[in-house]
Write an enzyme that holds these catalytic residues in place. Structure first.
Site, PDB file in Angstrom:
ATOM      1  CD  GLU A  49      -2.644   1.054   2.661  1.00 21.97           C
ATOM      2  OE1 GLU A  49      -3.056   2.120   3.155  1.00 21.97           O
ATOM      3  OE2 GLU A  49      -2.843  -0.057   3.203  1.00 21.97           O
ATOM      4  CG  ASP A  60      -2.157   9.741   6.876  1.00 20.13           C
ATOM      5  OD1 ASP A  60      -2.744   8.654   6.782  1.00 20.13           O
ATOM      6  OD2 ASP A  60      -1.769  10.403   5.893  1.00 20.13           O
TER       7      ASP A  60
END
Length: 267
Positions: A49, A60
């Site tokens: 990924e 994030d």
């Protein structure tokens, strides 16, 4: 089956769950990020990924934000993503999904992005901040190119939303283990198991669990009920602190957790 689906099936045939490993492109520099992704493939990751840096990474955690901010400061451009993809896919057969926020795709052009992704050897997109209802252009482009489209399902998703996510996703459904941003957590929420069960009830064939997974033991736990585990922060931290040798060591350690006895049938 797509390359992503084949990778998951191959892991299942080997009696284990799939291991999906995330790294940002361009950190600590473009060439090292290419070498790091290849190292993932060489040390037990079934699906890579790859995350292009973005200026507003709302999903994030701190470690990944730090890395992507550094990559942007070093001058990362979208074209670098395709350069990296070409180099990685030339070196390994492990499929590479791009985990991207939607605004860069829109700015680049959805069809152009899909075409360049395919030409560079990419396998598809994971899109954390766009839902199937408003992803018509991407769904059409992915059907035209054969690229996988991985949408997210969260513990708070309604049954109607889960039905749509399952229907719209290919490759696998990205199953969010807990609400919040990415990062390591001491315990995974029990909600992840329940969410996978709900996805199965809506027809999901492949569901991989991400967010908060950082140890082989956690991967083993996820492997009891899901098709794969997704790890990001632990890998980014290893690369940051110890370079590719440390990344390779951590990857091998995490991969050992995929061999736990699985309670779901191989697909």
């Amino acid at each position: 089956m797509s390359r992503v689906e084949q990778a998951i099936a191959a892991a299942h045939d080997a009696g284990r769950s799939a291991f999906v490993g995330y790294l940002p492109v361009g950190f600590p520099d473009l060439q090292t990020s290419i070498d790091a992704a290849i190292a993932l493939a060489q040390n037990g990751v079934d699906i890579i990924e790859l995350g292009p840096p973005y200026s507003d990474p709302v999903m994030d955690g701190a470690v990944i934000q730090e890395a992507t901010t550094a990559a942007l400061a070093a001058g990362f451009k979208t074209a670098d993503l395709f350069t990296a993809l070409r180099a990685i896919t030339a070196a390994t057969d492990v499929p590479v999904l791009v985990m991207t926020y939607w605004n860069p795709v829109m700015q680049y052009g959805v069809d152009r992005y899909a075409d360049d992704l395919l030409a560079a050897g990419g396998a598809g997109l994971i899109t954390p901040d766009i839902t199937p209802e408003v992803a018509g252009d991407w769904i059409a482009a992915s059907e035209r190119t054969g690229l996988d489209r991985v949408f997210l399902a969260a513990p708070t998703s309604s049954d109607e939303r889960l039905e749509l996510v399952v229907k719209s996703s290919t490759g696998f459904v990205y199953t969010v283990s807990t609400m919040g941003i990415t990062g390591e957590r001491t315990e995974l929420d029990r909600a992840a198991r329940t969410l996978v069960e709900r996805l199965r009830a809506h027809g999901a064939v492949r569901a991989c669990v991400g967010i908060g997974i950082s140890t082989a033991e956690q991967i083993a736990g996820v492997s009891e009920y899901a098709d794969g585990a997704i790890v990001g922060t632990a890998l980014v931290r290893a690369l940051r602190d110890g370079g590719i040798p440390a990344l390779a060591e951590v990857t091998r350690s995490l991969a050992s957790g995929t061999s736990s006895a699985r309670s779901i049938p191989s697909n």
